[in-house]
Structure formats: structure tokens, C-alpha cells
Design a protein around this motif. Structure first.
Motif, mmCIF file in Angstrom:
data_model
loop_
_atom_site.group_PDB
_atom_site.id
_atom_site.type_symbol
_atom_site.label_atom_id
_atom_site.label_comp_id
_atom_site.label_asym_id
_atom_site.label_seq_id
_atom_site.Cartn_x
_atom_site.Cartn_y
_atom_site.Cartn_z
ATOM 1 N N ALA A 85 0.850 -1.191 0.000
ATOM 2 C CA ALA A 85 0.000 0.000 0.000
ATOM 3 C C ALA A 85 0.886 1.243 0.000
ATOM 4 N N TRP A 86 0.514 2.246 -0.796
ATOM 5 C CA TRP A 86 1.418 3.384 -0.940
ATOM 6 C C TRP A 86 1.580 4.154 0.357
ATOM 7 N N MET A 87 0.571 4.130 1.209
ATOM 8 C CA MET A 87 0.686 4.822 2.491
ATOM 9 C C MET A 87 1.756 4.162 3.359
ATOM 10 N N ASP A 88 1.819 2.831 3.332
ATOM 11 C CA ASP A 88 2.869 2.139 4.081
ATOM 12 C C ASP A 88 4.238 2.483 3.517
ATOM 13 N N THR A 161 17.369 13.772 28.538
ATOM 14 C CA THR A 161 15.906 13.679 28.567
ATOM 15 C C THR A 161 15.405 13.206 27.196
ATOM 16 N N PRO A 162 15.436 11.907 26.946
ATOM 17 C CA PRO A 162 14.998 11.375 25.651
ATOM 18 C C PRO A 162 13.562 11.785 25.328
ATOM 19 N N ARG A 163 13.328 12.206 24.102
ATOM 20 C CA ARG A 163 11.983 12.625 23.700
ATOM 21 C C ARG A 163 11.043 11.433 23.602
ATOM 22 N N LEU A 164 11.584 10.282 23.193
ATOM 23 C CA LEU A 164 10.786 9.069 23.074
ATOM 24 C C LEU A 164 11.376 7.985 23.970
ATOM 25 N N PRO A 165 10.538 7.117 24.514
ATOM 26 C CA PRO A 165 11.003 6.160 25.516
ATOM 27 C C PRO A 165 11.880 5.037 24.992
ATOM 28 N N SER A 166 11.781 4.713 23.706
ATOM 29 C CA SER A 166 12.542 3.573 23.195
ATOM 30 C C SER A 166 12.967 3.791 21.754
ATOM 31 N N VAL A 167 13.947 3.006 21.333
ATOM 32 C CA VAL A 167 14.459 3.039 19.959
ATOM 33 C C VAL A 167 13.768 1.934 19.168
ATOM 34 N N PRO A 168 13.334 2.191 17.939
ATOM 35 C CA PRO A 168 12.673 1.146 17.143
ATOM 36 C C PRO A 168 13.542 -0.103 17.010
ATOM 37 N N CYS A 170 14.247 -1.866 14.598
ATOM 38 C CA CYS A 170 15.044 -1.982 13.371
ATOM 39 C C CYS A 170 16.458 -1.429 13.530
ATOM 40 N N TYR A 171 16.743 -0.832 14.682
ATOM 41 C CA TYR A 171 18.086 -0.311 14.949
ATOM 42 C C TYR A 171 18.669 -0.979 16.185
ATOM 43 N N THR A 172 19.964 -1.276 16.130
ATOM 44 C CA THR A 172 20.686 -1.730 17.308
ATOM 45 C C THR A 172 21.771 -0.707 17.612
ATOM 46 N N ILE A 173 22.039 -0.514 18.890
ATOM 47 C CA ILE A 173 23.069 0.433 19.304
ATOM 48 C C ILE A 173 24.105 -0.301 20.139
ATOM 49 N N ASN A 174 25.347 -0.215 19.704
ATOM 50 C CA ASN A 174 26.468 -0.805 20.429
ATOM 51 C C ASN A 174 27.425 0.323 20.785
ATOM 52 N N GLY A 175 27.347 0.783 22.030
ATOM 53 C CA GLY A 175 28.141 1.944 22.420
ATOM 54 C C GLY A 175 27.623 3.186 21.720
ATOM 55 N N LYS A 176 28.439 3.764 20.867
ATOM 56 C CA LYS A 176 28.051 4.956 20.129
ATOM 57 C C LYS A 176 27.880 4.680 18.640
ATOM 58 N N ILE A 177 27.665 3.411 18.326
ATOM 59 C CA ILE A 177 27.476 3.014 16.934
ATOM 60 C C ILE A 177 26.118 2.339 16.782
ATOM 61 N N PRO A 184 12.336 0.025 8.861
ATOM 62 C CA PRO A 184 11.281 0.359 9.834
ATOM 63 C C PRO A 184 9.925 -0.122 9.348
ATOM 64 N N LEU A 185 8.976 -0.162 10.261
ATOM 65 C CA LEU A 185 7.607 -0.550 9.937
ATOM 66 C C LEU A 185 6.693 0.664 10.055
ATOM 67 N N PRO A 186 5.563 0.669 9.339
ATOM 68 C CA PRO A 186 4.607 1.770 9.508
ATOM 69 C C PRO A 186 4.179 1.936 10.968
ATOM 70 N N SER A 187 4.148 0.840 11.704
ATOM 71 C CA SER A 187 3.747 0.890 13.112
ATOM 72 C C SER A 187 4.793 1.552 14.005
ATOM 73 N N ASP A 188 5.966 1.856 13.457
ATOM 74 C CA ASP A 188 7.006 2.533 14.242
ATOM 75 C C ASP A 188 6.732 4.027 14.401
#
Length: 207
Positions: A85-88, A161-168, A170-177, A184-188
């Protein structure tokens, strides 16, 4: 880059839309005055169908910090994608914008701040400096900041003070990388929106 948005206009925008828009940063508009703008904002007014649809697409514009012309171009591109779907397709593309990725990683307190970090060349993708906020992140891309980026007030504020409580997911963070391990998903999308109304608003736009 989209036009700068002042604290006062953030307040008005979120009141008029009736919802907090994460990309605008913390404005606290709805907490202070949970009704529409103007002296008669707490009285019910009949809203046209056009205005209702327009409000939904404005949520996307303001959250991602893009101009109307940019959003229309994204819509045209999404309508060419026949795999879903084009919206997705539209939402996934907007979520893959580099400025948005920096914001979603909680490396910037707002989309405007993320745009600034990108334009000031504080962002690295696969080891290369990228200065285009709309750069599209691909699966497998590695994202980090320069030393100046990690030392910036924007990064420090976002971490404190993070604006959002969690990271989607689809991303992993290892230290500063950070690594884009998936698309990502439309639900993100981090706020409530009515995709059908956006679809109806842009139904005349041709691919």
C-alpha cells in the motif's frame, strides 16, 4: 531544510492538531491547555472533511520537519511502489530519512535539532559524513556521530531527557554506533494518525 519552528509556534501547532508531535520537541502544549487555540478554543466547532484530512497530513509534515512540496514528492514516489500500500511505503520512506533516524536513536531532542546535526556534518553513515537530512538509510547501514556531534548540546540534551522512551527494533546500538538491522515498519510511527485520511487527502496526486 524545513523552516525553523519556535517554541511558541510548537505550542500552537500541537494545540491545533490536538496531539503532541514528537518531532517538534517537548512543548507541553496539551498539558497546559487541552483544547484548541483561540479564545473560543474550548467550544465545539464544525470541521469540514477537508480540514480533517488536512490535519492528519499536517501531523506528518510537522513531525518530520518537511515542506509540503517535499511531502508531495514522497507521496508520488510511494505511489510508484506496487509492492505494498502506498501509504505504508510513504511512512517507511519518511522513517528512513537520516534526520529522523538520528532523532529516533535519541541522539537529538527534536527533528529540527537532528536536521542541524546532519547539515553541520556531525553524522557519519558507513564512515562517510552525510550532510543531507533526507538521505535514505538502507538496511545494514552503520550510523554514528563525529566527536563534535557527541559533544554537542543537542546530543547531551537528548541523552539526558529522551523525547521518546525507546528506539525502534530496526536499529541496534552498540556503544556509540548504531546499525540499521532492518527496515522500519509503519507501526514505528511514534504518534497517532489516521492513514486513510492522508490517503484520501492525496488521492489526486499522480505517481
Amino acid at each position: 531544510m524545513a523552516r525553523s519552528t519556535t517554541g511558541r509556534s510548537r505550542f500552537k501547532i500541537q494545540r491545533s492538531l490536538g496531539i503532541e508531535i514528537p518531532g517538534l520537541g517537548k512543548a507541553g502544549a496539551l498539558e497546559r491547555r487541552p483544547y484548541g487555540p483561540g479564545q473560543h478554543g474550548n467550544k465545539r466547532k464544525k470541521i469540514s472533511d477537508f480540514a480533517v484530512r488536512q490535519k492528519e497530513k499536517q501531523k506528518l509534515r510537522y513531525h518530520y520537519g518537511i515542506r509540503e512540496g517535499q511531502l508531495v514528492n514522497y507521496v508520488k514516489k510511494a505511489k510508484k511502489d506496487k509492492s505494498q500500500a502506498w501509504m505504508d511505503s510513504l511512512l517507511i520512506t519518511l522513517e528512513r530519512r537520516l534526520a529522523n533516524v538520528i532523532f529516533r536513536l535519541n541522539w537529538a531532542p527534536s527533528m529540527l535539532a537532528a536536521n542541524q546535526m546532519v547539515s553541520h556534518q556531525h553524522v557519519l553513515v558507513n564512515g562517510k559524513k552525510i550532510s543531507v537530512a533526507g538521505y535514505t538509510i538502507q538496511k545494514g547501514d552503520v550510523i554514528t556521530l563525529t566527536e563534535r556531534g557527541f559533544a554537542s548540546l543537542n546530543y547531551q540534551q537528548a541523552q539526558a531527557t529522551p523525547r521518546l522512551p525507546s528506539v525502534p527494533a530496526c536499529y541496534t546500538i552498540n556503544g556509540k554506533i548504531a546499525t540499521a538491522v532492518d527496515l522500519p515498519l509503519p507501526s514505528d510511527i511514534p504518534f497517532e494518525y489516521a492513514g486513510q485520511l492522508v490517503t484520501e487527502f492525496y488521492w489526486k496526486v499522480k505517481p
